[in-house]
Design an enzyme around this catalytic site. Structure first.
Site, mmCIF file in Angstrom:
data_model
loop_
_atom_site.group_PDB
_atom_site.id
_atom_site.type_symbol
_atom_site.label_atom_id
_atom_site.label_comp_id
_atom_site.label_asym_id
_atom_site.label_seq_id
_atom_site.Cartn_x
_atom_site.Cartn_y
_atom_site.Cartn_z
ATOM 1 N N GLU A 206 0.826 -1.207 0.000
ATOM 2 C CA GLU A 206 0.000 0.000 0.000
ATOM 3 C C GLU A 206 0.864 1.263 0.000
ATOM 4 O OE1 GLU A 206 -4.205 1.092 2.058
ATOM 5 O OE2 GLU A 206 -2.602 0.564 3.427
ATOM 6 N N HIS B 177 -8.709 -3.743 14.077
ATOM 7 C CA HIS B 177 -8.703 -2.738 13.004
ATOM 8 C C HIS B 177 -8.509 -3.432 11.653
ATOM 9 C CE1 HIS B 177 -7.170 1.259 11.296
ATOM 10 N NE2 HIS B 177 -6.775 0.377 10.398
ATOM 11 N N GLU B 178 -7.496 -4.308 11.587
ATOM 12 C CA GLU B 178 -7.232 -4.992 10.313
ATOM 13 C C GLU B 178 -8.369 -5.939 9.951
ATOM 14 O OE1 GLU B 178 -4.860 -3.742 8.647
ATOM 15 O OE2 GLU B 178 -4.138 -2.608 10.366
#
Length: 863
Positions: free
Chosen positions: A140, A312-313
């Site tokens: 990313e 979160h992931e």
């Protein structure tokens, strides 16, 4: 090279032209081990691997031209629809030109791609402990093109099939389930996903397994194989059972709330070395920085932080992986949601019930800082190109966005919010979205007009301040309580806020308790809270009680006086955390002298029950000392903080996490001879503090201040590395070596980072951290001019990650004078044509420096 950038306009044009049907990617990673290629010297230079990619895609305009993305040292062969193309003609180092496309196309690219030492693309790490080699990918926003040829933009999704040849004895993982046959690892085809979330992890990793099972209301059962891996050297420290526990709790929570089964088969989590980020949401193969495996004793805040990142992931599997933003403008559509869901699920599903306190104190502090920089931007940002995108993984996109979503939940109601999410997933599964797609489902489920809300909260920048105005009658009761809303001149938007206003007073038991509360919609510059008229006079008014909105809290004079005397007596931990955060904002805004903030920490931090808040207070106090106090008061302030830290360290319960936290803070601020002698004694075992176990990680924490003050030499640091001859030990040693107060040491560290690319990303980070010691301002002074001479060259020659590390980490912030501010302005004026991302970083550092000077002026006036 300039060609490595990709503009939004180019991406839109290509998306309108192409539809991608699938990728077959074959990687040969056997070159990762063995002797270094000739000519590399001692740096391991550019080692390469073979990458063969087949892309099947359609073109809406036969005869048109486009390009594929690839960053590689060389291309062996390119074939388009069976026709061989000359790599020398069509490949320019980052793009492959494709002309005369058919309606249906097949592109085959055979390339030599480079292993990375910067954490971008295919990162190669050699473990100094045992010589083993470990690989992992990190892409990313746009580094998958360093590993295989592709169309590198999030809205050209496709299924992927990977096959990997690896050294004998290795295990390889990718997004899909894999199996080894005939010395080749072959992986199941993925669902349609974006290029940047494909992943490969390979090496002799330690691997733990578990499983998750869920039976749904319709009787169907979902079985998810779970895995977790780390380097063999970290295996003795790896508490995979706790990782699996949080993983299962998260999967249950998201299945309960999202009504969409986890769509990506297995769920592996890889803890990898020299990782630039906290983690990355590759479906089926999430990668994390290995620092989440704790080699020594840590506090519950560390375990909470890891759990938050795991969740979160996991939230990204739906927000980001299943449904993906069309372009990086709407990066918030995944990051804000994952940040919010991390805290939401942490509190709702795990043992960490105080997650919203951490969110209010830590995540929002990141957002408030970012939102006051000159580079602040709306949550829905204007992302012109990939360099813009790289810099927008920031406090606005993550923490402000999450804070605004918390406000949205208060605005539309939790049930309507979650029902909107469920419809959003079902309508857009495996597709790409923009802001409007989300707003439309929220309008359906809430019945509210979301356009005005989105304009105020998502499409404007800046943070508002809310201040209470209290008018008391002759009988000591509230005759009017109003909330005043202000905005910065640069971002004058006033927003609608749904807030809770809490009234607090002192009790006979010596505590400060809430006795009245009202929910109110704040709109415009002044809002009257009618429900609190007639209440007893408050000692403290908290205008964002329960932390429902995103704002800077201000105080009336009476409330401020109460906090100066009784802050530690506020019984509610969230209210107390909000007060601390507000006081820190006052300090950063030069509305409170920094020495007053330090005084509050010295008087009240010892009573703080929440360990995460205490750690944040220590960080803020150290920042106040380093940047915001009057320069002539620094020595005195440091002495007071060290005295206070040592006092609390001795008072703390033996063996407690509070004791450990105060020990680490004491090391951070120790500078007097007696304090440094105590650290030496604790290391040598000649001094003891009851219950304090000086493990290896704490040893390094004690060694850094000793090195920075010239008490520990190179021989002692080498001996410590021999004691801890691991990758972690090497990073600690490099940092401590660079911290020594010597002109020759500083020159060597500068050259290692700025003039050479021999160091890996992790060692660049460690060297910079050691180089910039607050106690060495005079020693570092010559590097201010060198910085401005070097940064444009560094930005042009190095990867964007290393460029960011150097430009941010080596800015001469410790040369806190008008002269440095003038030099920064002179560079900006002379480099108007520099890369926008580089200018942004320098502008941000300039703003921090100007804030430093304002804070010092405030403290000088108070002194």
């Amino acid at each position: 090279m300039p060609g490595e950038n990709l503009s939004r306009d180019e991406a839109r044009e290509r998306a309108a032209l192409l539809s991608v049907d699938g990728y077959d990617v074959s990687l040969d990673l056997r070159s990762a081990v063995g002797a270094s290629p000739a000519g590399e010297g001692g740096t391991e230079g550019q080692r390469t691997f073979r990458s063969v990619t087949t892309i099947r895609f359609r073109c809406a305009e036969p005869g048109a031209a486009t390009f594929a993305d690839l960053i590689a040292p060389s291309v062996t062969a390119v074939s388009l629809n069976g026709k061989d193309l000359d790599p020398g003609e069509v490949f320019d180092g980052s793009r492959i030109r494709l002309e005369d496309l058919a309606a249906d196309n097949e592109l085959v690219v055979d390339a030599e791609c480079a292993y990375s030492r910067t954490g971008e693309g295919m990162h190669r790490f050699v473990d100094p402990e045992d010589g083993e080699v470990y690989l992992y990918t990190q892409y990313e926003p746009a580094d998958s093109r360093r590993v295989f040829a592709n169309f590198e933009q999030p809205d050209l999704k496709a299924p992927f099939r990977f096959e990997v040849r690896a050294p004998q004895g290795w295990t390889v993982w990718s997004n899909g389930v894999g199996e080894l046959a005939d010395e080749v690892w072959r992986f199941a085809e993925t669902k349609p996903i974006s290029t940047y979330i494909t992943a490969v992890v390979a090496g002799p990793y330690h691997y733990a397994t578990d499983s998750y099972s869920r039976t749904f209301d319709d009787g169907t059962t979902l079985e998810i194989p779970l895995g977790a891996m780390c380097r063999k050297g970290l295996a003795p420290h790896f508490d995979s059972d706790d990782v699996f526990l949080v993983t299962k709790q998260g999967l249950d929570f998201f299945h309960d709330h999202f009504d969409y089964p986890y769509p990506f088969g297995k769920y592996d989590q890889a803890f990898v070395p020299e990782y630039n980020l906290g983690a990355m949401e590759n479906p089926g193969l999430v990668t994390f920085r290995e620092e989440f495996i704790f080699r020594g004793k840590v506090t519950q805040a560390s375990y909470e932080g890891r759990a938050n990142v795991v969740l979160h992931e996991m939230a990204h599997m739906w927000f980001g992986d299943l449904v993906t933003m069309e372009w990086w403008d709407d990066l918030w559509l995944k990051e804000s949601f994952a940040d919010f869901m991390g805290a939401f699920s942490l509190v709702g599903a795990t043992r960490f019930k105080d997650g919203w306190i951490t969110f209010a104190n830590r995540r929002k502090a990141w957002a408030y800082r970012a939102d006051q920089l000159p580079s602040t931007h709306p949550i829905t940002a204007d992302i012109r190109d990939l360099q813009d995108a790289k810099l927008n993984f920031d406090g606005i996109t993550y923490a402000k966005g999450a804070s605004v979503l918390k406000q949205l939940v208060a605005y539309v109601g939790q049930d309507a919010f979650l029902e909107g999410a469920r419809r959003y997933f079902k309508r857009n599964a495996y597709g790409n979205t923009r802001l409007g797609d989300l707003l439309s489902v929220l309008e359906e489920t809430s019945g509210r007009n979301m356009a005005a809300w989105a304009r105020s909260w998502l499409q404007t920048a800046g943070v508002n301040s809310l201040t209470p105005q209290v008018i008391l009658g002759s009988e000591g009761r509230v005759t009017e309580l109003a909330i005043l809303q202000e905005a910065a001149e640069s971002h004058p938007e006033l927003r609608p806020h749904r807030v809770a206003v809490g009234l607090y007073r002192s009790t006979p038991e010596g505590t400060v308790e809430r006795y009245a509360r009202a929910d109110v919609d704040v709109d415009g510059p002044r809002t009257v809270v009618h429900e609190l008229v007639g209440a007893d006079a408050p000692d403290l008014v908290l205008v964002n009680d329960d932390d429902l909105t995103y704002c800077k809290i201000r105080f009336d004079e009476g409330s401020l006086a109460t906090m100066r005397e009784r802050l530690g007596e506020i019984t509610d931990p969230l209210a107390r955390a909000l007060c601390w955060s507000a006081l820190w904002n006052l300090t950063r805004d030069a509305l409170m002298p920094a020495r007053d903030f330090i005084d509050l920490v010295l008087r009240f931090a010892g009573r703080e029950s929440d360990i995460g808040v205490l750690q944040m207070l220590h960080a803020w106090a150290n920042s106040a000392l380093t940047y915001y106090v009057a320069p002539h008061w620094r020595t005195e302030g440091g002495r007071l903080l060290a005295e206070g830290a040592l006092r609390e360290l001795r008072l703390a319960e033996p063996g407690s996490q509070h004791q450990l936290t105060w020990a680490r803070f004491f090391a951070t601020v120790a500078s007097e001879e007696a304090d440094l002698q105590l650290l030496q004694g604790l290391l040598a075992g000649t001094a003891k503090i009851d219950g304090l176990e000086v493990d290896q990680e704490l040893r390094w924490a004690f060694l850094e201040p000793l090195a920075a003050h010239g008490v520990t030499d190179e021989a002692a640091l080498s001996a410590e590395l021999a004691r801890d001859d691991t990758a972690s030990g090497k990073r600690h040693q490099v940092r401590c070596l660079a911290a020594r107060p010597s002109a020759a040491v500083k020159a060597q560290a500068w050259a290692a980072v700025v003039e050479s690319d021999a160091l890996s990303n992790a060692l660049v980070e460690a060297t910079i951290a050691g180089f910039t010691q607050p106690s060495q301002r005079e020693l570092l002074a010559p590097y201010a001019a060198k910085y401005f001479e070097a940064i444009e060259r560094v930005w042009a020659e190095r990867s964007i990650q290393i460029g960011m590390d150097v430009v941010k980490g080596l800015f001469p912030s410790l040369q806190d004078s008008q002269g440095t501010l003038d030099a920064t302005d002179a560079w900006l004026a002379a480099h108007e044509g520099a890369a926008p991302a580089l200018r942004r970083l320098v502008l941000e550092a300039r703003d921090d420096l100007a804030r430093t000077l304002r804070g010092q002026a405030c403290d000088v006036a108070a002194g």
